[in-house]
Design an enzyme around this catalytic site. Structure first.
Site, mmCIF file in Angstrom:
data_model
loop_
_atom_site.group_PDB
_atom_site.id
_atom_site.type_symbol
_atom_site.label_atom_id
_atom_site.label_comp_id
_atom_site.label_asym_id
_atom_site.label_seq_id
_atom_site.Cartn_x
_atom_site.Cartn_y
_atom_site.Cartn_z
ATOM 1 N N TRP A 1 52.390 49.160 6.746
ATOM 2 C CA TRP A 1 52.501 50.374 7.553
ATOM 3 C C TRP A 1 53.764 50.372 8.389
ATOM 4 C CZ3 TRP A 1 50.288 54.115 5.444
ATOM 5 C CH2 TRP A 1 49.034 53.999 4.854
ATOM 6 N N ASP B 1 51.742 52.411 16.666
ATOM 7 C CA ASP B 1 50.835 52.957 15.661
ATOM 8 C C ASP B 1 49.514 52.196 15.804
ATOM 9 O OD1 ASP B 1 49.367 53.653 13.429
ATOM 10 O OD2 ASP B 1 50.925 53.157 11.965
ATOM 11 N N LYS C 1 39.969 56.150 10.623
ATOM 12 C CA LYS C 1 39.482 54.777 10.733
ATOM 13 C C LYS C 1 38.488 54.658 11.889
ATOM 14 C CE LYS C 1 43.239 54.016 8.047
ATOM 15 N NZ LYS C 1 44.680 54.182 8.048
HETATM 16 C C1 LIG Z 1 45.898 54.487 7.633
HETATM 17 C C2 LIG Z 1 47.123 54.121 8.377
HETATM 18 C C3 LIG Z 1 48.266 54.930 8.372
HETATM 19 C C4 LIG Z 1 48.384 56.187 7.523
HETATM 20 O O1 LIG Z 1 47.540 57.167 7.945
HETATM 21 P P1 LIG Z 1 47.544 58.618 7.241
HETATM 22 O O2 LIG Z 1 46.649 59.381 8.138
HETATM 23 O O3 LIG Z 1 46.995 58.437 5.858
HETATM 24 O O4 LIG Z 1 48.921 59.134 7.220
HETATM 25 C C5 LIG Z 1 49.347 54.545 9.149
HETATM 26 N N1 LIG Z 1 49.304 53.436 9.898
HETATM 27 C C6 LIG Z 1 48.223 52.614 9.905
HETATM 28 C C7 LIG Z 1 48.241 51.398 10.771
HETATM 29 C C8 LIG Z 1 47.103 52.939 9.159
HETATM 30 O O5 LIG Z 1 46.029 52.132 9.181
#
Ligand SMILES: *Cc1c(COP(=O)(O)O)cnc(C)c1O
Length: 360
Positions: A102, A172, A196
């Site tokens: 990511w 993030d 999540k």
């Molecule tokens: C799932 C995830 C993403 C991507 O998320 P989307 O909503 O599919 O764009 C980005 N960063 C992390 C840490 C993630 O777990």
């Protein structure tokens, strides 16, 4: 009704109580005679749903009035672009810590808007740990420092908050927001896709210090300017109303569990049980440095990878779903977000021991 144990990395398990409430309200929300999905986002009813969700999130994370809380579309992936667009300014440069897939994606996207200087990367070690503060080298020209608090695929979680040395810190937190207490005041900007730990897919939470708003790179689309969304209470256009409503139900559920500190205790117990089971066996392994092991995503391999398919098939037959590791790394991964109960983890641990007895 039979709800199976769901270890999906995302979209992930939602609390059954939340789905039941949504089900009870689906045709007729609180006697208004229509579904939340059918309401105008400008209606008093919907605005009350939206503002309650924001307030509950502010309560859960102790978010002060110095921060705007935005509910946006485009997933965390759109934030990979919105962050540089809104944060790079004249410096046209961002510092990034690379701890996995990511972060790598965030870096790739930021490069479209300016320079990226790596503050640290654990790629040479196959992303099996987070770098220490002492290892961070932040370029003096960087407008901000970005990192991924929890790498969802590698199962690598920071065990400290990096010191950005006077620059804005951007995180993030898609896969570990609301999993344990954290002080928002350490950050200028936090973002997280909902699917999540927050709710269903389709909505992304951004928590941003208001003093940073209003300086996007020139020529960017309106929808990429945080200030536009902050001024419009995230209703510059039609928001994903139903996802926002469900996120609000999840926030209320989390408050009823005792809040973030209480769920963190459960999360610690859940992850400790799983790692203990892995470590006690010569059959399963997890490659992540112990202090960076994620409490949300637990990847593990079988010593004999030819048993992987059998493991997954038998797990599914035992009602343990979505244990396949990410396609980029293989093996297994159990995602154990807030909504995954301790009894689901117990069932997995029991299955793993039993599978090892038969095949180890
Ligand atoms: C799932 C995830 C993403 C991507 O998320 P989307 O909503 O599919 O764009 C980005 N960063 C992390 C840490 C993630 O777990």
């Amino acid at each position: 009704m039979s709800r199976k144990h769901n270890f999906s990395a995302g979209p992930a398990a939602l609390p059954t109580a939340v789905l039941e409430q949504a089900q009870a309200e689906i045709l007729d929300w609180q006697g208004r005679g229509l579904s939340v999905m059918e309401m105008s986002h400008r209606s008093a009813e919907y605005v009350s749903i939206a503002t309650a969700a924001e307030q509950d999130l502010r309560d859960l994370l102790n978010i002060s009035d110095e921060y705007a809380v935005l509910f946006l579309q485009g997933g965390a992936t759109s934030q990979f672009a919105m962050v540089p667009v809104n944060m790079m300014g004249d410096k046209r440069c961002g510092a990034y810590i690379n701890t996995g897939m990511w972060s790598t994606k965030a870096i790739k996207e930021a490069k479209r808007f300016g320079d990226v200087c790596l503050a640290a990367s654990t790629e040479p070690e196959s992303f099996t740990r987070a770098p220490s503060q002492a290892e961070l080298q932040i370029d003096s020209n960087a407008a901000y420092l970005h990192y991924t608090t929890n790498e969802t695929i590698g199962g690598v979680q920071f065990d400290y908050i990096p010191d950005a040395q006077g620059r804005p810190l951007v995180a993030d937190m898609s896969s570990d927001i609301l999993s344990a207490p954290m002080d928002v005041n350490n950050f200028e900007l936090i973002y997280a896709g909902a699917q999540k730990n927050i709710g269903p897919a389709g909505i992304t939470v951004v928590i941003v210090r208001k003093s940073l708003l209003g300086n996007p790179l020139p020529g960017m689309p309106t929808m990429y300017d945080y200030q536009v969304h902050a001024k419009a209470d995230s209703m510059n256009n039609t928001p994903p109303t139903y996802s926002w409503y469900l996120a609000g139900l999840v926030f209320k559920w989390l408050k009823a569990q005792g809040g973030v500190a209480a769920i963190a205790e459960v999360n610690r117990r859940k992850s400790a049980k799983l790692y203990a089971a892995i470590d006690a066996s010569g059959f399963y392994a997890n490659p992540v440095a112990v202090n960076n092991r994620s409490i949300m995503n637990v990847p593990f391999t079988l010593v004999d990878s030819s048993l992987d398919a059998k493991f997954l098939a038998e797990a599914e037959a035992a009602d343990l779903l979505n244990l396949q590791g990410h396609r980029s790394v293989g093996g297994m991964r159990a995602s154990i977000y807030n909504a995954v109960s301790e009894s689901s983890v117990d069932a997995l641990v029991e299955f793993m021991a039993e599978f090892e007895r038969r095949w180890g």
